[in-house]
Design a protein around this motif. Structure first.
Motif, short mmCIF file in Angstrom:
data_model
loop_
_atom_site.label_atom_id
_atom_site.label_comp_id
_atom_site.label_asym_id
_atom_site.label_seq_id
_atom_site.Cartn_x
_atom_site.Cartn_y
_atom_site.Cartn_z
N THR A 143 0.83 -1.20 0.00
CA THR A 143 0.00 0.00 0.00
C THR A 143 0.87 1.25 0.00
O THR A 143 1.99 1.24 0.49
N ILE A 144 0.31 2.32 -0.56
CA ILE A 144 0.98 3.62 -0.61
C ILE A 144 0.11 4.61 0.15
O ILE A 144 -1.10 4.70 -0.09
N GLU A 145 0.72 5.34 1.07
CA GLU A 145 -0.02 6.28 1.90
C GLU A 145 0.63 7.65 1.89
O GLU A 145 1.78 7.80 1.46
N GLY A 146 -0.08 8.64 2.38
CA GLY A 146 0.45 9.98 2.49
C GLY A 146 -0.66 11.02 2.46
O GLY A 146 -1.79 10.72 2.08
N GLN A 157 -9.34 9.65 9.92
CA GLN A 157 -10.45 9.67 10.87
C GLN A 157 -9.96 9.57 12.33
O GLN A 157 -10.42 10.31 13.19
N GLY A 158 -9.00 8.67 12.56
CA GLY A 158 -8.50 8.52 13.93
C GLY A 158 -7.78 9.75 14.43
O GLY A 158 -8.07 10.26 15.52
N ALA A 159 -6.84 10.27 13.62
CA ALA A 159 -6.06 11.44 14.03
C ALA A 159 -6.70 12.74 13.53
O ALA A 159 -6.94 13.66 14.30
N GLY A 160 -6.98 12.81 12.23
CA GLY A 160 -7.52 14.04 11.66
C GLY A 160 -8.86 14.43 12.25
O GLY A 160 -9.07 15.59 12.64
N PHE A 181 -6.13 20.20 10.33
CA PHE A 181 -6.61 18.84 10.10
C PHE A 181 -5.51 17.99 9.46
O PHE A 181 -5.21 16.88 9.91
N PHE A 182 -4.87 18.52 8.43
CA PHE A 182 -3.83 17.77 7.73
C PHE A 182 -2.58 17.58 8.58
O PHE A 182 -1.88 16.58 8.45
N LYS A 183 -2.31 18.53 9.46
CA LYS A 183 -1.18 18.36 10.38
C LYS A 183 -1.45 17.19 11.32
O LYS A 183 -0.53 16.41 11.62
N ARG A 184 -2.67 17.04 11.77
CA ARG A 184 -3.03 15.89 12.61
C ARG A 184 -2.94 14.59 11.82
O ARG A 184 -2.49 13.56 12.34
N VAL A 185 -3.36 14.64 10.56
CA VAL A 185 -3.28 13.44 9.70
C VAL A 185 -1.83 13.00 9.54
O VAL A 185 -1.51 11.81 9.71
N ARG A 186 -0.95 13.94 9.23
CA ARG A 186 0.46 13.60 9.07
C ARG A 186 1.03 13.02 10.35
O ARG A 186 1.77 12.03 10.33
N ALA A 187 0.69 13.64 11.48
CA ALA A 187 1.16 13.13 12.77
C ALA A 187 0.65 11.71 13.01
O ALA A 187 1.37 10.86 13.57
N GLY A 188 -0.58 11.45 12.58
CA GLY A 188 -1.13 10.10 12.73
C GLY A 188 -0.36 9.08 11.92
O GLY A 188 -0.04 7.99 12.41
N TYR A 189 -0.04 9.42 10.68
CA TYR A 189 0.77 8.53 9.85
C TYR A 189 2.13 8.25 10.48
O TYR A 189 2.59 7.10 10.52
N LEU A 190 2.78 9.30 10.95
CA LEU A 190 4.11 9.14 11.53
C LEU A 190 4.07 8.31 12.81
O LEU A 190 5.01 7.57 13.11
N ALA A 191 2.96 8.41 13.55
CA ALA A 191 2.81 7.58 14.76
C ALA A 191 2.70 6.11 14.39
O ALA A 191 3.27 5.24 15.07
#
Length: 214
Positions: free
Chosen positions: A9-12, A107-110, A164-174
């Motif tokens: 899978t590819i994410e971002g 949804q979880g982070a954003g 919102f997108f800053k939270r999304v990025r932080a979620g991915y990095l977590a």
């Protein structure tokens, strides 16, 4: 779930260059002589594509975060049962633009629903199914959104505020920090050639490990 193929899978976040780099990965796999299926989320089946249209469309009505999450997983269950698993069981590799990590991030982070309830939903609906390899293309949010602006009209997600997108990025990095063997972070801020060199290195390492285990 039994499978003999490989699921990548590819994410971002927005504007990281997923489409361009998915094409690169597709070509890399073909050069290896690997039979593959190319798909996306939300989507990947006729029903799931209809749900995608519902999710991305701008509307006057406020979409409850839980509604959004459950629609995502409804599409994902259909995608998994009708497209992904049949291909894997046939020994094919599957390359997907997004999968469950996107729900944890968006949804979880954003949307700030948290990871715990998503974990329960994932365990129930997907029975522990996860990708074999996830490549996360990472980019500062401001840079990604500037790139996304050039694509034209925004969908419902792309119209969100920068926080919102800053939270999304932080979620991915977590997620990447918690699962470093599965999720590999690629710095997408360089040139296309630099980014694809990193991706190729990840793919070569993954492929070599598979051959060593076989």
């Amino acid at each position: 779930m039994n499978k003999c193929g490989i699921f990548i899978t590819i994410e971002g976040t927005e504007g990281v260059g997923k489409s361009t780099n998915i094409a690169f990965i597709r070509d890399w796999l073909k050069q290896k002589g690997i039979e593959m299926v190319d798909t996306r989320e939300p989507g990947g089946t006729p029903l799931a594509e209809e749900i995608r249209e519902l999710l991305l469309a701008k509307r006057d009505e406020t979409v409850d975060s839980r509604t959004e999450l459950l629609l995502m997983f409804a599409a994902r269950c259909q995608h998994l049962s009708q497209t992904i698993m049949p291909a894997l069981e046939a020994g094919k590799w599957v390359l997907s633009d997004r999968f469950t990590d996107a729900s944890f991030a968006y949804q979880g982070a954003g949307r700030e629903l948290g990871f715990e309830r998503l974990q329960l939903l994932e365990n129930w609906s997907l029975q522990g199914f996860k990708p074999d390899l996830t490549i996360m293309l990472d980019l500062p949010i401001e840079v990604g959104l500037a790139r996304a602006e050039e694509r034209g009209e925004k969908d419902r997600f792309e119209s969100e505020q920068i926080e919102f997108f800053k939270r999304v990025r932080a979620g991915y990095l977590a997620i990447a920090e918690a699962e470093p063997e599965r999720m590999k972070v690629v710095d997408a801020s360089g040139t296309i050639e630099q980014v694809q060199q990193q991706i190729a290195k990840v793919l070569e390492g993954f492929y070599a490990a598979l051959e060593a285990d076989s």
